[in-house]
Design an enzyme around this catalytic site. Sequence first.
Site, PDB file in Angstrom:
ATOM      1  CG  ASP A 195     -26.267  13.771 -21.705  1.00  0.00           C
ATOM      2  OD1 ASP A 195     -26.709  13.404 -20.807  1.00  0.00           O
ATOM      3  OD2 ASP A 195     -25.147  13.444 -22.406  1.00  0.00           O
ATOM      4  CG  ASP A 248     -25.629   5.940 -24.126  1.00  0.00           C
ATOM      5  OD1 ASP A 248     -26.715   7.390 -24.268  1.00  0.00           O
ATOM      6  OD2 ASP A 248     -25.144   6.802 -23.063  1.00  0.00           O
TER       7      ASP A 248
HETATM    8  C1  GLA Z   1     -25.053  10.368 -23.226  1.00  0.00           C
HETATM    9  C2  GLA Z   1     -25.534  10.484 -23.872  1.00  0.00           C
HETATM   10  C3  GLA Z   1     -25.021  10.526 -25.760  1.00  0.00           C
HETATM   11  C4  GLA Z   1     -23.883  10.942 -25.362  1.00  0.00           C
HETATM   12  C5  GLA Z   1     -22.332  11.446 -24.773  1.00  0.00           C
HETATM   13  C6  GLA Z   1     -22.156  12.546 -24.901  1.00  0.00           C
HETATM   14  O1  GLA Z   1     -23.379   9.320 -22.750  1.00  0.00           O
HETATM   15  O2  GLA Z   1     -26.296   9.161 -23.723  1.00  0.00           O
HETATM   16  O3  GLA Z   1     -26.297   9.804 -25.842  1.00  0.00           O
HETATM   17  O4  GLA Z   1     -25.028  12.400 -25.539  1.00  0.00           O
HETATM   18  O5  GLA Z   1     -23.390  11.031 -23.568  1.00  0.00           O
HETATM   19  O6  GLA Z   1     -21.013  12.668 -24.131  1.00  0.00           O
END
Ligand code: GLA
Length: 731
Positions: A467, A537
């Site tokens: 990430d 997301d």
């Molecule tokens: C980001 C990612 C999510 C998740 C969160 C975890 O927002 O896009 O899918 O993994 O971090 O903190």
Amino acid sequence: MKLKSLFVSAAIAASMPMMAWNGSVLISTPNTSMLLHADEGSDLRFAYYGERIDESEIHQIHDAWDGLNQAAYPAFGEKVHELTALQVVHADGNMSLELTVQGVETHDAGDAVETVITLADDVYPFTVDLHYRAYKDVDVIESWATYKHNEKKDVVLQRFDSFQMPIRQGDVWISHLYGSWAAETSVATEPLQPGIKVISNIDGSRNGHLSHPDVMISLDGKPQENQGRVYGAVLCWSGNFKLRFQTEYRNVHKFFIGMNDEASEYRLAKGEVFETPKVALTYTAKGLSGASRNYHRWARKHGMVYGSDKPHDVLLNSWEGVYFDVFEPKMDEMMRDFAAIGGEMFVMDDGWFGTKYKRNNDKGALGDWIVDTTKLPNGIQGLVNTADKYGLKFGIWVEPEATNVESVLYEKHPDWALNVKGRNQHYGRGGGQMLLDLCNPKVQDFIYNMVDTLLTNYPGIAYIKWDANVELKNYGSSYLPAYKQSHIYIDYHRGLVNVLERIRAKHPDVVIQACGGGGGRVSYGVMPYFDEFWVSDNTDALQRIFIQWGTSYFYPANAMAQHVSASPNHQTGRVVPLKFRFDVAMSGRLGMEMQPGSMTDAEREYAKKTIGEYKEILRPIVQQGNLYRLVSPYDDKGYASLMYTNDDASRAIVFAYKMKHFNNMLVPRLRLDGLDASKTYEFRELSVPVGENPSHLNGKRIKGAILMNTGFEIPLDREYSSRVYELVAID
Ligand code: GLA
């Protein structure tokens, strides 16, 4: 082959009235050609990019259009009143460059033919090599530039585009992607108008949230999915970028693409080589979808680690199911429930680490990659064992490029975070997050060692979700000397690539997903090191149709992670049937992002059957197939549709989604594409909910020509109706 080996033969040249094209360089893929004019001692000219031509036709291109007047790689100093691709300040302060052709070289590079055109200044010892890699099996040409010099002191690079191309004016439109968090990859479609159109970003760390360095250029008026001539250009760079289209009262638009020069002057030492990122170009006469198919094929064959032939697993990601509460019994339960419906992999998301500072929210612990045993008493190995017990593979979330104020890492190494000397830090997510300084080799080693140790200690880890949740906020590096602070935007990404290359060399088989706080890292810049992208997301199925539509312009289905999530949806609150959610997610790499145990018995039964159909019937065609986007959600027809075929068009999968629902609204006939007109196809409906009957089309046999010319009535009769059909050629 050496200099001039690509030039037209003397015999052809002799038959022409003038020798004007005896320096032509023809660069071809199976169906396309690019033509440059490279006379030794003259400046390089761009003549043509389009349908494939052979050497005997070169003069016809010149006869048809005086394209030779267009500079191929204009540098500041030749015509200072025009936009340029390259601008430098020489060691003595002089700002001019006049580049002329020194030579052309071509060589076989395995799956491609590579041509290098060398340009040099005749006053200053400054050289530019322009590279063109033309693939033998796919219609993509990669182009990039390298610079070097032999001046006494540093030369300052002020602009460093990878590629420039003149595009004949007419009714030229561009399609590009824009958005923001949870609304990524919206498609913008617009005609090129007088002035300079700039598409750029300055996030510093990700380049997929807002604008994208990827563009389609439609030459025949308003872009159409399955007809019309289209150029595509994507910049293979994960950092800041700038695309410029200049439209003036002349017969070409000028198109420039490269890294963003904003706050990025680069000092090049004597003898050092500066390489720009590659631009992958394509051309097709088969509309936007045709250009997308070229990119998908190129990515699967040449751009991705995992390659085209391996199926991507159906996985469950823990994030929307439990968020930070990754307690061992919950992980066990989710794995058990997911295995029971045919899942293949379980990925534990954020929340598993931190000792002094706990990762119970997004405020702390990034950088402290040690298991939190209060949540996971048996550690990572315990989870790997549990996954094994249920017959699942195991994956884990990391965010290696960032740290928090509340972390042991930051306490120990405050200088490892990017920071501006003498100023307070600016923070991102959670109010305390910062980016590490990847310009610093020690930071690169730290990240490499962290990931390497994780994968070495736990060989059972089959998947990593990598990430990147924070933009570059503090423009200062404690590592770089004062006079090189303007290298940060570029050196950060060179540092990242250095880390990723080392990880990939040692761990080629681990599947790695690029996530950038949603779709921030959907980028060809990181594609060589990652197997797939988390595209947003936002898991709301309706909005996801738009997000996936835009992403599919450039990125293949097997790289598009799409997850079925809970209803009401956590981002939008929308209530959508499970079938609709599955049907949307199954048009890419299917996964889930919820508590599988929260489904009703009937839903569980449906999910199990449908995951089975995905693995057996849909996956091979969707993940490796040829995409035809049929009805755009942007056209406001009330529904959207797309399909995939296999290579010989003996099988196809068709998806259709109702986007709006009013009484008596007209749902148009659906006309397919990409089928064999002479073959008859049998319909089989998939993803049918338990207790419901398939539609009247199930089992019907209809000829490809009829399906493509007349089409068929698609039964989308209720709000959130959706259909998935397999079509199999039976003769
Ligand atoms: C980001 C990612 C999510 C998740 C969160 C975890 O927002 O896009 O899918 O993994 O971090 O903190």
